[in-house]
Scaffold this active site. Structure first.
Site, short mmCIF file in Angstrom:
data_model
loop_
_atom_site.label_atom_id
_atom_site.label_comp_id
_atom_site.label_asym_id
_atom_site.label_seq_id
_atom_site.Cartn_x
_atom_site.Cartn_y
_atom_site.Cartn_z
N SER A 172 -94.10 -15.51 -103.02
CA SER A 172 -92.81 -15.00 -103.45
C SER A 172 -92.78 -13.47 -103.45
CB SER A 172 -92.49 -15.57 -104.83
OG SER A 172 -91.15 -15.38 -105.12
N ASP A 404 -86.77 -24.76 -100.43
CA ASP A 404 -86.84 -23.56 -101.28
C ASP A 404 -85.70 -22.59 -100.98
OD1 ASP A 404 -87.54 -21.37 -102.78
OD2 ASP A 404 -89.24 -20.80 -101.51
N HIS A 430 -90.98 -23.74 -103.50
CA HIS A 430 -91.47 -22.39 -103.49
C HIS A 430 -92.99 -22.38 -103.66
CE1 HIS A 430 -90.17 -18.30 -103.79
NE2 HIS A 430 -90.81 -18.09 -104.90
#
Ligand SMILES: *[C@@H]1O[C@H](CO)[C@@H](O)[C@H](O)[C@H]1NC(C)=O
Ligand SMILES: *[C@@H]1O[C@H](CO)[C@@H](O)[C@H](O)[C@H]1NC(C)=O
Ligand SMILES: *[C@@H]1O[C@H](CO)[C@@H](O)[C@H](O)[C@H]1NC(C)=O
Ligand SMILES: *[C@@H]1O[C@H](CO)[C@@H](O)[C@H](O)[C@H]1NC(C)=O
Ligand SMILES: *[C@@H]1O[C@H](CO)[C@@H](O)[C@H](O)[C@H]1NC(C)=O
Ligand SMILES: *[C@@H]1O[C@H](CO)[C@@H](O)[C@H](O)[C@H]1NC(C)=O
Ligand SMILES: *[C@@H]1O[C@H](CO)[C@@H](O)[C@H](O)[C@H]1NC(C)=O
Ligand SMILES: CC(=O)N[C@H]1CO[C@H](CO)[C@@H](O)[C@@H]1O
Length: 483
Positions: A172, A404, A430
């Protein structure tokens, strides 16, 4: 929704975190495995401002090391970048499997300002000016040099340019840092893994909500949209009653409440458990049960109790006033969002799942409420600096989960030097490649069904191993010669 959650704190979806379940909520099979490889805190004196020639202040930055698999003296060093949350240790996830396989030492550095790595006791807006991804990248470079030098001392190797091959990992926001580190400092890492990496700063991120609709599917999307209509209506009729269903009466601003309820829906898809939301909601719609009540049950039991979603994270008064360092991650992530990264999760004009009140003005107003006038995201500057999804670098693996919503801020194209893989599955959210089963599963499954193998995830993991192997060996030739 946010990304890195230590197990105490789950960031909202508006921040992006690779959430980790609280160990006690993980199914039996899994909780028997060690959750952390180490939680032993170590400290590094970091430069506060890497860009000033006059300011020589330092602060204490927390890190961890795990050397059980390390093949001395020339094994690789894996650097796990911690992102927008406290970093409480090195988690036993898929990187552990990789470390064992490559006989790597593992180190992990907490991001400046988060957790115990804050340079200031007060996080008042004026003290946040050294919080940026650029400073964080130089933190990583400075730490890498320090660690390599101390490793050489430990191994009794004179410092004549001897280096272990390094490889960087992140998910991320920290996935973006991992890619950006390789982009800016290609001489300091042999390659990077950038899982669900949000390398493209986005001002109006309407694709996020659109993906939620797509991941939900027609039936569940329709049920969510209807639920939202009822919520908005309910606020007009009796706002206190509606908010108390969600234990959220502390939220004075209705839009903050609608943002909370939007983010709660995101959690099911971002973390790969769509059925937890869609099964009861579609069921309620079919048999005529109260949608808002059904939804509130999901929010309380799944989001709040299991994942630790906190109402306070949506309370702008709280966000403005948390200037002490404990419990500050939401405020800090909003600062990064409001200054350099954006990712404002606005409702698309057509067919949105979230309320139309969650628009650009809402986000700008939130930034102003929390940090004061004049804080505004410079998205273009960020994308000029790193290149957005056209970043021109080599030896970075990008991975995306099909369900995601964050993947729309990630790299779009795959090439030989910048391979990009999509994991396609119902539960691929994710960071699934790193956080997914069987290590620290984000998939909540029944007790009997401990961890189903997902072919698509395994395929991507195999590709990952091949690239790491190749890039480490190419790198080794030019670094430490074994003694
Ligand atoms: C960091 O700085 C403090 C205070 O100047 C010093 O006591 C400590 O030894 C330093 N630590 C390292 C690892 O250099
Ligand atoms: C390094 O040298 C010291 C002192 O000469 C010795 O005690 C130690 O065992 C050596 N360490 C390694 C890893 O060889
Ligand atoms: C509701 O909020 C209060 C305080 O914020 C907390 O103590 C309580 O556990 C919450 N209840 C639920 C069901 O989440
Ligand atoms: C309707 O469906 C929901 C979700 O499947 C279920 O929890 C609820 O008990 C059902 N209500 C009735 C009245 O059948
Ligand atoms: C709006 O969304 C609906 C439902 O997905 C779709 O049928 C319609 O074509 C969309 N309209 C526009 C203008 O995009
Ligand atoms: C990326 O950079 C290399 C040289 O470093 C250059 O040859 C190549 O054309 C660049 N690619 C793009 C798409 O800009
Ligand atoms: C990425 O791929 C798409 C479709 O494959 C193409 O249209 C687009 O031009 C590519 N973008 C870049 C930056 O290469
Ligand atoms: C290789 C690959 O499938 N990459 C995907 C990553 O995410 C973007 C945004 O959704 C997709 O367009 C890419 O196809």
């Amino acid at each position: 929704m946010s990304l890195e959650l230590s197990f105490i704190l789950i960031m909202s979806c508006s921040t992006l975190s690779n959430a980790l379940l609280h160990p006690s909520s993980v199914s039996h099979d899994v909780s028997r495995t060690r959750y952390y490889l180490t939680t032993n805190e170590l400290w590094f004196n970091q430069t506060l401002d890497h860009y000033s020639h006059y300011d020589h202040r330092k602060f204490r930055q927390r890190y961890y090391e795990f050397m059980d698999y390390f093949r001395a003296p020339d094994g690789p060093i894996f650097m796990i970048i911690c992102g927008e949350g406290p970093c409480s240790g090195i988690v036993n996830d898929y990187i552990n499997v990789l470390a064992k396989r490559f006989e790597a030492g593992v180190v992990s550095l907490e991001h400046r300002y988060y957790g115990k790595s804050s340079p200031f006791n007060s996080l008042a807006t004026e003290n946040l000016k050294y919080l940026s991804s650029k400073q964080a990248l130089l933190d990583l470079a400075a730490f890498r040099r320090y660690y390599q030098e101390s490793l050489n001392v430990k191994l009794n190797i004179s410092n004549g340019g001897n280096e272990n091959p390094w490889f960087f990992f992140g998910i991320s926001y920290s996935g973006a840092l991992s890619a950006w580190f390789r982009l800016k400092f290609p001489h300091l890492t042999c390659g990077s893994l950038a899982s669900s990496a949000v390398v493209r700063a986005v001002y109006e991120f309407s694709e996020f909500d659109k993906q939620i609709g797509e991941s939900a599917g027609q039936e569940c999307k329709a049920a969510l949209q209807e639920t939202n209509k009822h919520l908005e209506l309910g606020l007009k009729v009796d706002r206190k009653a509606v908010k108390s269903l969600f234990n959220a009466t502390e939220l004075d601003v209705d839009a903050d409440f609608l943002y909370l309820t939007a983010d709660a829906a995101v959690m099911a898809f971002q973390y790969g458990n769509p059925d937890k939301l869609c099964v009861p909601l579609v069921g309620a719609k079919k048999n005529g049960s109260d949608l808002v009540e059904t939804y509130s049950k999901y929010v309380r039991e799944y989001c709040m109790r299991l994942w630790g979603l906190r109402v306070r994270a949506y309370n702008r008064k709280h966000l403005r006033n948390t200037v002490v360092t404990a419990d500050s991650a939401y405020r800090l992530w909003w600062f990064q969002s409001c200054t350099e990264l954006g990712y404002f999760q606005v409702a698309p004009r057509n067919d949105s799942v979230r309320s139309q009140q969650i628009n650009t003005e809402f986000h700008l107003d939130l930034c102003k409420s929390i940090f004061g006038k004049g804080v505004y995201p410079k998205i273009d500057a960020t994308n000029f600096y790193y290149g957005g999804d056209r970043l021109n670098a080599t030896k970075i693996i990008f991975t995306n989960g099909s369900q995601d919503p964050w993947r729309h801020a990630s790299k779009q194209n795959s090439s030989h030097e910048l391979p990009s893989y999509m994991m396609k599955c119902h539960n691929c959210g994710h960071g699934t490649d790193i956080k997914g089963c069987p290590q620290s599963p984000m998939v909540i499954e029944g007790k009997s069904n401990s961890c189903s193998l997902v072919d698509d995830v395994n395929k991507v993991r195999q590709q990952m191993v091949q690239h790491i192997d190749l890039w480490l060996s190419e790198c080794r030739r030019s670094t430490r010669t074994s003694i």
